[in-house]
Design a protein around this motif. Structure first.
Motif, PDB file in Angstrom:
ATOM      1  N   LEU A   8      35.391  42.422  53.577  1.00 28.40           N
ATOM      2  CA  LEU A   8      36.361  41.961  52.598  1.00 28.40           C
ATOM      3  C   LEU A   8      37.340  43.096  52.352  1.00 28.40           C
ATOM      4  O   LEU A   8      36.954  44.279  52.388  1.00 28.40           O
ATOM      5  N   THR A  12      41.787  39.759  50.855  1.00 29.21           N
ATOM      6  CA  THR A  12      40.840  38.654  50.682  1.00 29.21           C
ATOM      7  C   THR A  12      40.068  38.705  49.377  1.00 29.21           C
ATOM      8  O   THR A  12      39.517  37.683  48.967  1.00 29.21           O
ATOM      9  N   ALA A  13      40.010  39.871  48.731  1.00 26.83           N
ATOM     10  CA  ALA A  13      39.161  40.005  47.539  1.00 26.83           C
ATOM     11  C   ALA A  13      39.854  40.853  46.480  1.00 26.83           C
ATOM     12  O   ALA A  13      40.524  41.849  46.807  1.00 26.83           O
ATOM     13  N   HIS A  90      33.434  33.145  50.382  1.00 27.28           N
ATOM     14  CA  HIS A  90      34.759  32.717  49.917  1.00 27.28           C
ATOM     15  C   HIS A  90      35.785  33.829  50.036  1.00 27.28           C
ATOM     16  O   HIS A  90      36.982  33.565  50.213  1.00 27.28           O
ATOM     17  N   HIS A  91      35.336  35.085  49.940  1.00 22.81           N
ATOM     18  CA  HIS A  91      36.259  36.223  49.973  1.00 22.81           C
ATOM     19  C   HIS A  91      36.125  37.077  51.235  1.00 22.81           C
ATOM     20  O   HIS A  91      36.854  38.061  51.395  1.00 22.81           O
TER      21      HIS A  91
END
Length: 439
Positions: A8, A12-13, A90-91
């Motif tokens: 990540l 993305t996060a 998700h991330h």
């Protein structure tokens, strides 16, 4: 054996989630050992290779292992960060094979950084690889991946303009501070920490000749060493709350797992400063400065994510060099994938060598017995040669004889390519019986 990457980053996060997965160099070895123990029950082959790269912008886990270990590795990483695997998914990004190699090469070359072309990531990757190697987690596959990524990064640096005129986080901080304070020569600057990022920041600010520079570090000796370079004062980290009000500019980047500068300390500092503004930059992941500080009216607090627009603005000027860098990277990826594919044939090659060694030993033992009985030497040598060739051709001839008509032509071409040398023979490529059928 497959290569995959789980990670990540700043795209993305959010910062606070990245902070859950931040590792200091000292934490990498025991963390990798924990991964090895986690994957043992799932393994059907030698232990997985692994390396962790952890910076303020990313945390990435690279593995060389069987593909079915990707999910256990993801679940393990999620557990380390104290979140569920689905939440991490998700991330996170999960890359395999050529995509994992391409990503590693782009990271090493500075193409995946918040600051396009920034050089610090290459040094951080090399340090992470050394840690993985020291704790026995770096095998031949990851060694090849990272050494090739370093070579590609070097070629990108020397053959393109990707790193020219780069604006680092430190330089961006100086630019922002210049917008707040009319003359940086009248400011007092405090650096919290003594690592590479703080050293770079101190270099940029020192060039503006501020009125005072101080370095606060947990280890006073290391802080003094950095302070001497810039004619600065070294202070203990424990003195920070009482002296915070003295400084107009505060930059912090440590490996602390908890914030070092809290809301209350900044509120007291502002009161002592009679509301004179404070410029603060928190480059640490996890945070060194409590996020609530940003809500104070006379504080201008920036994090690594807040600086992204500034550094990306400079990066856009170098996009012309990206295409050239991508070509270099793609060449490196194809070379690594070819090497990886060749590695897949190693077990077969070893099995073939073991089989031929057994045949050779059997025929030599038989020849020794014949010679001991006084058999003619030429006849013994002829029998040895015939025995070896029959053993080597037996399986091939059997396959040719039993192959279906639709497969026989392709199999014949393969056998000819493997066994026949010189001009193509006029007759059949394999023995025929009296009816013209393959034996």
């Amino acid at each position: 054996m497959s290569v995959f990457a789980l990670g990540l980053n700043h795209t993305t996060a959010p910062l606070d989630l990245r902070g859950r997965f931040a590792f200091t160099l000292e934490q990498i070895a025991p963390t990798l050992q924990g991964l090895r123990e986690r994957l043992v029950p799932f393994g059907r082959s030698p232990a997985a290779e692994a390396a962790i790269i952890s910076t303020c912008n990313r945390t990435e886990l690279y593995c060389a292992a069987e593909p079915h270990l990707m999910r256990p590795a993801l679940e393990w990483l999620a557990g380390v960060g104290g979140i569920g695997a689905d939440a991490l998914t998700h991330h996170a990004y999960v890359l395999q094979g050529s995509e994992a190699a391409r990503h590693a090469f782009r990271v090493a070359s500075g193409l995946d950084s918040m600051v396009l072309g920034e050089p610090q990531i290459l040094g951080q990757m090399k340090q992470a690889v050394r840690e993985a190697d020291a704790c026995g987690m770096l095998g031949s596959t990851l060694h090849q991946l990272f050494q090739r990524s370093f070579a590609v990064a070097k070629e990108v640096r020397t053959s393109t303009e990707i790193g020219a005129h780069s604006i680092s986080m430190a330089a961006a901080s100086v630019r922002l501070a210049s917008q707040l304070f009319e003359d940086l020569r009248e400011t007092q600057v405090l650096f919290v920490g003594a690592g590479e990022m703080i050293e770079l920041a101190a270099t940029h600010f020192a060039a503006r000749s501020p009125a005072k520079i101080a370095v606060a570090n947990r280890t006073l000796e290391r802080g003094e060493k950095l302070a001497m370079r810039f004619g600065a004062e070294a202070m203990r980290l424990s003195d920070l709350p009482a002296r915070l009000h003295e400084f107009d500019v505060i930059m912090s980047c440590t490996a602390s797992s908890l914030p070092l500068i809290g809301l209350g300390a900044v509120e007291r500092a502002l009161k002592a400063r009679r509301r004179r503004p404070m410029f603060m930059v928190d480059l640490a992941v996890p945070r060194d400065i409590e996020p609530e500080v940003a809500q104070l009216g006379d504080v201008y607090l920036y994090t690594v994510d807040d600086l992204s627009e500034i550094v990306q603005g400079a990066g856009e000027k170098r996009q012309a060099a990206v295409a050239q860098a991508e070509v270099i990277i793609e060449t490196g990826v194809q070379s690594f994938v070819h090497w990886l594919d060749q590695r897949g044939t190693v077990p077969l090659i070893r099995a073939l060598q073991a089989q031929t060694d057994d045949w050779r030993s059997t025929e030599i033992a038989r020849a020794h017995k014949l010679l001991a009985r006084g058999e003619n030497v030429d006849a013994v040598l002829d029998a040895l040669a015939r025995g070896l060739t029959q053993k080597m051709l037996h399986g091939t001839l059997t396959e040719l004889g039993s192959a279906a008509p639709a497969q026989r032509e392709q199999l014949s071409e393969t056998v000819s390519r493997l066994f026949l040398r010189g001009p193509e023979p006029r007759g059949a490529a394999f023995p025929l019986d009296e009816n013209g059928e393959a034996l």
